[in-house]
Design a protein around this motif. Structure first.
Motif, mmCIF file in Angstrom:
data_model
loop_
_atom_site.group_PDB
_atom_site.id
_atom_site.type_symbol
_atom_site.label_atom_id
_atom_site.label_comp_id
_atom_site.label_asym_id
_atom_site.label_seq_id
_atom_site.Cartn_x
_atom_site.Cartn_y
_atom_site.Cartn_z
ATOM 1 N N SER A 58 -4.582 19.898 2.880
ATOM 2 C CA SER A 58 -3.798 21.116 2.722
ATOM 3 C C SER A 58 -4.614 22.124 1.936
ATOM 4 O O SER A 58 -5.372 21.761 1.031
ATOM 5 C CB SER A 58 -2.484 20.835 1.988
ATOM 6 O OG SER A 58 -1.862 22.051 1.615
ATOM 7 N N GLN A 59 -4.440 23.378 2.250
ATOM 8 C CA GLN A 59 -5.190 24.432 1.584
ATOM 9 C C GLN A 59 -4.813 24.568 0.109
ATOM 10 O O GLN A 59 -5.568 25.128 -0.680
ATOM 11 C CB GLN A 59 -4.948 25.762 2.302
ATOM 12 C CG GLN A 59 -5.991 26.830 2.013
ATOM 13 C CD GLN A 59 -5.930 27.955 3.036
ATOM 14 O OE1 GLN A 59 -5.829 27.688 4.237
ATOM 15 N NE2 GLN A 59 -5.983 29.185 2.572
ATOM 16 N N ALA A 62 -7.134 23.831 -2.948
ATOM 17 C CA ALA A 62 -8.102 24.797 -3.471
ATOM 18 C C ALA A 62 -7.603 25.439 -4.757
ATOM 19 O O ALA A 62 -8.377 26.078 -5.477
ATOM 20 C CB ALA A 62 -8.379 25.880 -2.429
ATOM 21 N N GLU A 68 0.116 27.864 -3.208
ATOM 22 C CA GLU A 68 -0.894 28.815 -2.746
ATOM 23 C C GLU A 68 -0.916 30.071 -3.610
ATOM 24 O O GLU A 68 -1.850 30.870 -3.521
ATOM 25 C CB GLU A 68 -0.637 29.178 -1.282
ATOM 26 C CG GLU A 68 -0.840 28.002 -0.332
ATOM 27 C CD GLU A 68 -0.614 28.375 1.120
ATOM 28 O OE1 GLU A 68 -0.201 29.527 1.372
ATOM 29 O OE2 GLU A 68 -0.853 27.524 1.991
ATOM 30 N N TYR A 72 -7.226 29.961 -7.826
ATOM 31 C CA TYR A 72 -8.165 28.961 -7.342
ATOM 32 C C TYR A 72 -8.731 28.173 -8.520
ATOM 33 O O TYR A 72 -8.924 28.705 -9.615
ATOM 34 C CB TYR A 72 -9.308 29.620 -6.571
ATOM 35 C CG TYR A 72 -8.917 30.081 -5.187
ATOM 36 C CD1 TYR A 72 -8.670 29.168 -4.174
ATOM 37 C CD2 TYR A 72 -8.811 31.444 -4.880
ATOM 38 C CE1 TYR A 72 -8.313 29.576 -2.899
ATOM 39 C CE2 TYR A 72 -8.452 31.869 -3.608
ATOM 40 C CZ TYR A 72 -8.199 30.925 -2.629
ATOM 41 O OH TYR A 72 -7.840 31.328 -1.370
ATOM 42 N N VAL A 84 -10.326 22.547 6.297
ATOM 43 C CA VAL A 84 -8.882 22.382 6.109
ATOM 44 C C VAL A 84 -8.219 21.830 7.367
ATOM 45 O O VAL A 84 -8.497 22.286 8.475
ATOM 46 C CB VAL A 84 -8.220 23.731 5.748
ATOM 47 C CG1 VAL A 84 -6.723 23.548 5.542
ATOM 48 C CG2 VAL A 84 -8.866 24.312 4.496
ATOM 49 N N PRO A 86 -4.729 21.966 8.875
ATOM 50 C CA PRO A 86 -3.453 22.656 8.687
ATOM 51 C C PRO A 86 -2.289 21.886 9.294
ATOM 52 O O PRO A 86 -1.493 22.421 10.051
ATOM 53 C CB PRO A 86 -3.673 23.976 9.428
ATOM 54 C CG PRO A 86 -4.592 23.595 10.539
ATOM 55 C CD PRO A 86 -5.494 22.506 9.995
ATOM 56 N N PHE A 102 -12.516 29.643 5.311
ATOM 57 C CA PHE A 102 -12.097 28.271 5.570
ATOM 58 C C PHE A 102 -12.447 27.847 6.999
ATOM 59 O O PHE A 102 -12.327 28.631 7.936
ATOM 60 C CB PHE A 102 -10.591 28.118 5.355
ATOM 61 C CG PHE A 102 -10.175 28.214 3.917
ATOM 62 C CD1 PHE A 102 -10.274 27.113 3.076
ATOM 63 C CD2 PHE A 102 -9.695 29.407 3.400
ATOM 64 C CE1 PHE A 102 -9.898 27.200 1.750
ATOM 65 C CE2 PHE A 102 -9.315 29.504 2.072
ATOM 66 C CZ PHE A 102 -9.414 28.400 1.242
ATOM 67 N N TYR A 104 -11.309 25.448 9.880
ATOM 68 C CA TYR A 104 -10.110 24.731 10.284
ATOM 69 C C TYR A 104 -10.405 23.715 11.393
ATOM 70 O O TYR A 104 -11.341 23.873 12.175
ATOM 71 C CB TYR A 104 -9.038 25.701 10.786
ATOM 72 C CG TYR A 104 -8.348 26.465 9.672
ATOM 73 C CD1 TYR A 104 -7.275 25.906 8.991
ATOM 74 C CD2 TYR A 104 -8.768 27.743 9.313
ATOM 75 C CE1 TYR A 104 -6.632 26.602 7.981
ATOM 76 C CE2 TYR A 104 -8.134 28.444 8.295
ATOM 77 C CZ TYR A 104 -7.069 27.864 7.632
ATOM 78 O OH TYR A 104 -6.437 28.555 6.624
#
Length: 236
Positions: A58-59, A62, A68, A72, A84, A86, A102, A104
């Motif tokens: 999962s992002q 970061a 989110e 960071y 990542v 997703p 990123f 993906y």
């Protein structure tokens, strides 16, 4: 951006996969300075030398917190190639293939078809139970690695807890066993796949082999001391 853009960027070089399992606490992380490291999820947060690649389910990994909106993490600035998946509870509605930073990919659970994997792929193969080490090993091949060293991947987690934390006779035993068996099975299959590609895999995580599941559990939980294992190795 896409995985295919990372094809053979580390051709014939060594890559160190770094997880956050119990043995990561025993590893001298300073050794990884100037090494090519691929961290799993937020393992890069353990030490600034764990760079320049991270594979995140999962992002949010970061960030400093599970959001989110959080800033960071300080060490994330050292990550050159954040990759990542997703496909989690934080899944983005649309995969940002052209994201400027990123990289993906999507996943496929058709694990038995891993032998058809090519370096021009947008998919990586997972067992239904899932394990970050499995796609990481596939990434090393895409990167062009010659040797792969595994650190801190001595077991897996289930529902946020480490395998060795569970009472094997208690609730959830069947699920934990199934998850752990899938972790071991998938790892061994992918190691065989990499072997056909001329890639050597060295597991620096458990001093007890994957094939000795019950014994490894006893070592991880402290029922058998590390010193006892070392003495047994000396006898061999």
């Amino acid at each position: 951006m896409r995985l295919r853009e990372l094809r053979d960027i580390y051709l014939n070089q060594d890559i160190y996969i770094v997880g956050s399992g119990p043995t990561a606490n025993l590893f001298p992380m300073d050794f990884l300075k100037d090494k090519i490291c691929l961290s799993l999820n937020d393992a890069y947060k353990m030490h600034p030398a764990i760079t320049p690649i991270t594979l995140m389910n999962s992002q949010v990994y970061a960030h400093t917190a599970n959001s989110e909106k959080a800033p960071y993490h300080e060490y994330f600035k050292n990550i050159k190639y954040p990759i990542v998946k997703p496909t989690s509870r934080y899944r983005v509605e649309k995969i940002e293939w052209e994201h400027p930073y990123f990289y993906y990919f999507d996943r496929t659970l058709d694990f038995e078809q891993i032998w058809s994997l090519t370096k021009d792929t947008d998919y990586l193969y997972y067992t239904p139970e899932g394990c970050s080490l499995h796609p990481a090993l596939q990434l090393c091949w895409i990167f062009g690695a010659r040797n792969v060293f595994i650190i801190g991947c001595d077991s897996c987690t289930f529902k946020g807890e480490h395998y060795a934390s569970f009472d094997k006779n208690g609730i959830g035993t069947i699920e934990v066993k199934r998850s752990y068996d899938a972790y071991i099975y998938g790892t061994l299959v992918i190691q065989d796949f990499l072997k056909t590609k001329g890639i050597n895999v060295f597991n620096l995580s458990p001093i007890v082999g994957y094939h000795r599941v019950e014994y490894q559990y006893d070592v991880l939980t402290g029922k058998i001391s590390t010193q006892t294992v070392i003495e047994q190795i000396k006898q061999l």
